[in-house]
Design a protein around this motif. Structure first.
Motif, PDB file in Angstrom:
ATOM      1  N   LEU A 170      31.262  45.990  19.523  1.00 39.99           N
ATOM      2  CA  LEU A 170      29.927  45.394  19.607  1.00 39.99           C
ATOM      3  C   LEU A 170      29.599  44.984  21.041  1.00 39.99           C
ATOM      4  CD1 LEU A 170      27.421  44.344  17.995  1.00 39.99           C
ATOM      5  CD2 LEU A 170      28.620  42.160  17.798  1.00 39.99           C
ATOM      6  N   PHE A 171      30.619  44.713  21.837  1.00 45.35           N
ATOM      7  CA  PHE A 171      30.416  44.171  23.185  1.00 45.35           C
ATOM      8  C   PHE A 171      30.754  45.171  24.293  1.00 45.35           C
ATOM      9  CE2 PHE A 171      31.671  40.996  20.078  1.00 45.35           C
ATOM     10  CZ  PHE A 171      30.622  40.106  20.159  1.00 45.35           C
ATOM     11  N   LYS A 172      30.942  46.440  23.922  1.00 43.87           N
ATOM     12  CA  LYS A 172      31.462  47.412  24.897  1.00 43.87           C
ATOM     13  C   LYS A 172      30.477  47.732  26.014  1.00 43.87           C
ATOM     14  CE  LYS A 172      30.363  51.363  21.870  1.00 43.87           C
ATOM     15  NZ  LYS A 172      29.198  51.880  22.581  1.00 43.87           N
ATOM     16  N   ASP A 173      29.186  47.535  25.782  1.00 40.46           N
ATOM     17  CA  ASP A 173      28.201  47.885  26.808  1.00 40.46           C
ATOM     18  C   ASP A 173      27.711  46.683  27.618  1.00 40.46           C
ATOM     19  OD1 ASP A 173      28.282  50.587  26.090  1.00 40.46           O
ATOM     20  OD2 ASP A 173      26.794  50.282  24.499  1.00 40.46           O
ATOM     21  N   ILE A 174      28.327  45.534  27.416  1.00 38.01           N
ATOM     22  CA  ILE A 174      27.902  44.323  28.134  1.00 38.01           C
ATOM     23  C   ILE A 174      28.601  44.255  29.485  1.00 38.01           C
ATOM     24  CG2 ILE A 174      27.919  41.803  28.117  1.00 38.01           C
ATOM     25  CD1 ILE A 174      27.757  41.863  25.153  1.00 38.01           C
ATOM     26  N   GLU A 175      27.836  43.957  30.512  1.00 39.96           N
ATOM     27  CA  GLU A 175      28.414  43.786  31.838  1.00 39.96           C
ATOM     28  C   GLU A 175      29.166  42.463  31.915  1.00 39.96           C
ATOM     29  OE1 GLU A 175      26.179  44.739  35.422  1.00 39.96           O
ATOM     30  OE2 GLU A 175      24.605  45.566  34.143  1.00 39.96           O
ATOM     31  N   LEU A 176      30.254  42.470  32.659  1.00 37.93           N
ATOM     32  CA  LEU A 176      31.063  41.265  32.820  1.00 37.93           C
ATOM     33  C   LEU A 176      30.317  40.221  33.644  1.00 37.93           C
ATOM     34  CD1 LEU A 176      33.876  40.035  32.264  1.00 37.93           C
ATOM     35  CD2 LEU A 176      34.627  41.026  34.438  1.00 37.93           C
ATOM     36  N   ASP A 177      30.407  38.967  33.216  1.00 33.68           N
ATOM     37  CA  ASP A 177      29.826  37.821  33.922  1.00 33.68           C
ATOM     38  C   ASP A 177      28.308  37.873  34.036  1.00 33.68           C
ATOM     39  OD1 ASP A 177      32.239  36.448  34.320  1.00 33.68           O
ATOM     40  OD2 ASP A 177      32.699  37.620  36.115  1.00 33.68           O
ATOM     41  N   VAL A 178      27.674  38.547  33.088  1.00 29.78           N
ATOM     42  CA  VAL A 178      26.209  38.571  33.015  1.00 29.78           C
ATOM     43  C   VAL A 178      25.793  37.822  31.747  1.00 29.78           C
ATOM     44  CG1 VAL A 178      24.157  40.012  32.749  1.00 29.78           C
ATOM     45  CG2 VAL A 178      26.011  40.737  34.269  1.00 29.78           C
ATOM     46  N   PRO A 179      24.954  36.794  31.865  1.00 34.36           N
ATOM     47  CA  PRO A 179      24.523  36.063  30.670  1.00 34.36           C
ATOM     48  C   PRO A 179      23.891  37.010  29.646  1.00 34.36           C
ATOM     49  CG  PRO A 179      23.859  34.881  32.653  1.00 34.36           C
ATOM     50  CD  PRO A 179      24.372  36.219  33.098  1.00 34.36           C
ATOM     51  N   THR A 180      24.407  36.983  28.423  1.00 30.97           N
ATOM     52  CA  THR A 180      23.941  37.889  27.378  1.00 30.97           C
ATOM     53  C   THR A 180      23.913  37.164  26.043  1.00 30.97           C
ATOM     54  OG1 THR A 180      25.069  39.698  28.550  1.00 30.97           O
ATOM     55  CG2 THR A 180      24.271  40.166  26.338  1.00 30.97           C
ATOM     56  N   LYS A 181      22.773  37.216  25.372  1.00 32.59           N
ATOM     57  CA  LYS A 181      22.640  36.573  24.067  1.00 32.59           C
ATOM     58  C   LYS A 181      23.222  37.460  22.968  1.00 32.59           C
ATOM     59  CE  LYS A 181      18.498  33.864  25.213  1.00 32.59           C
ATOM     60  NZ  LYS A 181      19.134  32.553  25.063  1.00 32.59           N
ATOM     61  N   LEU A 182      23.692  36.829  21.904  1.00 27.65           N
ATOM     62  CA  LEU A 182      24.306  37.562  20.796  1.00 27.65           C
ATOM     63  C   LEU A 182      23.267  38.171  19.861  1.00 27.65           C
ATOM     64  CD1 LEU A 182      26.849  38.354  19.171  1.00 27.65           C
ATOM     65  CD2 LEU A 182      26.696  36.124  18.043  1.00 27.65           C
ATOM     66  N   ALA A 183      22.186  37.453  19.592  1.00 24.28           N
ATOM     67  CA  ALA A 183      21.224  37.890  18.571  1.00 24.28           C
ATOM     68  C   ALA A 183      20.684  39.306  18.801  1.00 24.28           C
ATOM     69  CB  ALA A 183      20.079  36.893  18.454  1.00 24.28           C
ATOM     70  N   PRO A 184      20.297  39.687  20.031  1.00 28.76           N
ATOM     71  CA  PRO A 184      19.817  41.064  20.221  1.00 28.76           C
ATOM     72  C   PRO A 184      20.866  42.126  19.893  1.00 28.76           C
ATOM     73  CG  PRO A 184      19.145  39.680  22.062  1.00 28.76           C
ATOM     74  CD  PRO A 184      20.122  38.883  21.257  1.00 28.76           C
ATOM     75  N   LEU A 185      22.132  41.845  20.190  1.00 26.00           N
ATOM     76  CA  LEU A 185      23.200  42.793  19.849  1.00 26.00           C
ATOM     77  C   LEU A 185      23.317  42.941  18.337  1.00 26.00           C
ATOM     78  CD1 LEU A 185      26.162  41.816  22.225  1.00 26.00           C
ATOM     79  CD2 LEU A 185      24.557  43.703  22.493  1.00 26.00           C
ATOM     80  N   LEU A 186      23.229  41.806  17.642  1.00 24.58           N
ATOM     81  CA  LEU A 186      23.318  41.852  16.181  1.00 24.58           C
ATOM     82  C   LEU A 186      22.136  42.602  15.588  1.00 24.58           C
ATOM     83  CD1 LEU A 186      24.507  38.202  15.423  1.00 24.58           C
ATOM     84  CD2 LEU A 186      25.871  40.295  15.291  1.00 24.58           C
TER      85      LEU A 186
END
Length: 238
Positions: free
Chosen positions: A187-203
């Motif tokens: 679920l988190f494989k495309d998230i950049e490291l140390d970049v603020p990212t909310k969970l709800a859009p991924l879900l």
């Protein structure tokens, strides 16, 4: 030890706790106490009882106090490591940063550090992992949903059977996400490291692919969001 118990757990404890001020001016919110036990300690005791061994806790505001209070986890018969954040990374960003420490083979458990759910069925949640591993279209997330509390009457997502969706599904019930869930590392494989990212859009994106499952939990659960709620919980547990 049963293989199902070997998934790691991530406790979210990096929030500033603005609504809990002034209580959180000198203490991180997850160290606030109910029945003389911190919110984090309630979680850790339950995780240990369920057989989980490895726990990662993120922190930011007054994080050194969390590390001092909990140490390496030996008091709970756990192995605790920490994922410090110098700036708020939001939930998904915090999970992404902690993934190398969690090192999950696939699934891992995540719990908000500021919820109080003393009878949480963690062993039953862990049993779900075995089922997921045998599914051809493996869920990327499995959310524990609760009846909408007074402070959040509109709820978050719809639950029909075991499917969770962002949009209405026939006779689906709209419930509130408890802040407790199982996640697949993908679920988190495309998230950049140390970049603020909310969970709800991924879900929500995963929901469009029917890859988010869930279940309704009607046991005790409280979002300890204000000093009044904390006071009420302590009064009820006296």
């Amino acid at each position: 030890m049963n293989q199902r118990n070997l998934i790691p757990c991530f406790l979210l404890a990096a929030g500033r706790g603005e609504r809990m001020r002034p209580l959180t001016d000198e203490l991180p919110k997850p160290l606030l106490t109910i029945k003389n036990k911190s919110l984090l300690a309630w979680h850790l005791e339950a995780l240990s009882a369920a057989g989980i061994e490895n726990v990662v806790i993120n922190h930011a505001w007054l994080g050194h106090k969390i590390e001092k209070a909990l140490g390496n986890g030996s008091q709970f018969e756990l192995n605790i490591t920490y994922s410090p954040e110098t700036s708020a990374l939001e939930t998904a960003g915090g999970i992404r940063k902690a993934l190398p420490l969690l090192n999950p083979s696939d699934y891992f458990l995540v719990m908000n550090g500021d919820v109080f759910s003393p009878s949480l069925p963690i062993p039953e949640l862990l049993e779900q992992v075995i089922r997921f591993r045998n599914m051809p279209n493996k869920p990327l997330a499995h959310l524990l949903m609760v009846p909408n509390p007074v402070q959040h009457p509109e709820g978050d997502f719809y639950l029909k059977g075991s499917q969770v969706a962002a949009e209405p599904l026939g006779e689906a019930e709209k419930l509130t996400f408890s802040g407790i869930g199982l996640y697949h590392r993908d679920l988190f494989k495309d998230i950049e490291l140390d970049v603020p990212t909310k969970l709800a859009p991924l879900l929500r994106e995963a929901m469009t692919e029917n890859r988010v499952s869930g279940e309704k939990y009607t046991g005790p659960w409280h979002d300890v969001g204000t000093p009044q709620r904390l006071q009420e919980l302590n009064a009820a547990n006296e």
